[in-house]
Motif scaffolding. Structure first.
Motif, PDB file in Angstrom:
ATOM      1  N   ASN A   1       0.884  -1.345   0.007  1.00 42.16           N
ATOM      2  CA  ASN A   1      -0.097  -0.008  -0.042  1.00 42.16           C
ATOM      3  C   ASN A   1       0.953   1.507  -0.121  1.00 42.16           C
ATOM      4  N   TYR A   2       1.947   1.024   0.585  1.00 40.02           N
ATOM      5  CA  TYR A   2       2.995   2.471   0.592  1.00 40.02           C
ATOM      6  C   TYR A   2       3.874   2.388  -0.879  1.00 40.02           C
TER       7      TYR A   2
ATOM      8  N   ASN B   1       6.055   0.108  -1.553  1.00 36.35           N
ATOM      9  CA  ASN B   1       7.148  -0.670  -1.262  1.00 36.35           C
ATOM     10  C   ASN B   1       7.349  -1.918  -2.171  1.00 36.35           C
TER      11      ASN B   1
ATOM     12  N   TYR C   1      12.842   0.909   7.498  1.00 41.08           N
ATOM     13  CA  TYR C   1      12.530   1.959   6.631  1.00 41.08           C
ATOM     14  C   TYR C   1      13.430   3.242   6.960  1.00 41.08           C
TER      15      TYR C   1
ATOM     16  N   GLN D   1       9.435   7.316   2.691  1.00 35.21           N
ATOM     17  CA  GLN D   1       8.406   8.275   2.737  1.00 35.21           C
ATOM     18  C   GLN D   1       8.201   8.740   1.324  1.00 35.21           C
TER      19      GLN D   1
ATOM     20  N   HIS E   1       6.820   6.684  -2.601  1.00 40.90           N
ATOM     21  CA  HIS E   1       6.151   5.360  -3.457  1.00 40.90           C
ATOM     22  C   HIS E   1       7.154   4.893  -4.431  1.00 40.90           C
TER      23      HIS E   1
END
Length: 259
Positions: A174-175, A177, A211, A235, A237
């Motif tokens: 969802n981020y 990653n 992260y 922080q 995408h």
């Protein structure tokens, strides 16, 4: 209290999820139904299996896992229950359950015609009642007969040698990653101490712990909580900024120690 987990691609905007839960609870209102995810990408068996595989061992042994994916597809060969790692999984026999482990399940049962009926909603009408009854104490074998072999799907495999590992992105979270199919144990066995990790136009010569070991906007790489190599941008995408997506290649090159 007996547990049933529920994973599907139904989404949350329709009546499908509560209808399945209502059917389970109408059979035994004491059962506890836990949602794993209903935001699986539609028809994406690999996504469903990845999510459930990553989390099922966190539940108590004996938990019943209901996996609803493509249950009305022409590729589905009936409905089955399996026992794996002392957990029970119910779903369509379309290959999705085979993706949960590299090890064949100890028990595979194909549900008999006595418990299967024609339905446009077999998850509610076929699988939910069996899940409720198994979670309440009935045996899988009460609902059918042993099946010699599950329908199988072959997941994307990494390639490894003493010189390099070639893996692929298997999930963009969802981020943004990027989760790869490169495992910690294989990396640690092959790593001579010096390596180069290459993805897209980026390269790293070190792994991080988490992260935020790098500044915002910088690339990170580490082995995540399920021991798979994860890469991205702190922080940011990562998939968009790195130009990577599902199935993009990831390379680890090893430098052999000099004599």
């Amino acid at each position: 209290m007996a547990l049933i987990t529920f994973t599907s691609d139904f989404g949350l905007g329709d009546f499908y999820v509560p209808a399945v839960k209502a059917r389970i609870l109408s059979i035994n209102p004491q059962l506890n139904v836990v949602d794993v995810s209903h935001q699986i990408d539609p028809y994406d068996l690999a996504h469903a299996a990845f999510v459930l595989k990553s989390v099922y061992k966190e539940f108590p042994k004996g938990t019943v896992h209901l996996l609803a994916m493509n249950s009305t597809s022409a590729n589905t060969d009936g409905y089955v229950g399996i026992k794996l790692d002392e957990h029970i999984f119910l779903g369509p026999n379309n290959g999705v359950l085979s993706l949960l482990s590299d090890v064949d399940p100890g028990i595979v049962v194909r549900f008999s015609e006595a418990h299967v009926r024609a339905s446009t909603f077999p998850v509610k009408d076929v699988l939910a009642p069996i899940a409720a009854k198994v979670a309440s104490g009935m045996d899988l074998h009460d609902f059918g007969s042993p099946l010699p072999q599950l329908k199988k799907m072959i997941p994307r495999q990494f390639k490894a040698s003493r010189k390099q590992i070639i893996g692929h992105v298997i999930r963009v979270d969802n981020y943004g990653n990027l989760i790869t199919n490169i495992t910690r144990d294989v990396f640690e066995k092959l790593n001579p101490g010096k390596f180069s990790l290459e993805f897209g136009r980026e390269s790293l010569q070190t792994l991080h712990q988490t992260y935020d070991n790098v500044e915002a906007g910088d690339c990170f790489a580490f082995f995540n909580s399920v021991d798979l190599l994860e890469i991205g941008i702190n922080q940011g995408h990562g998939a968009d900024l790195l130009g990577l997506r599902h199935d993009s290649p990831v390379f680890i090159h090893f430098d052999s120690p000099t004599a």
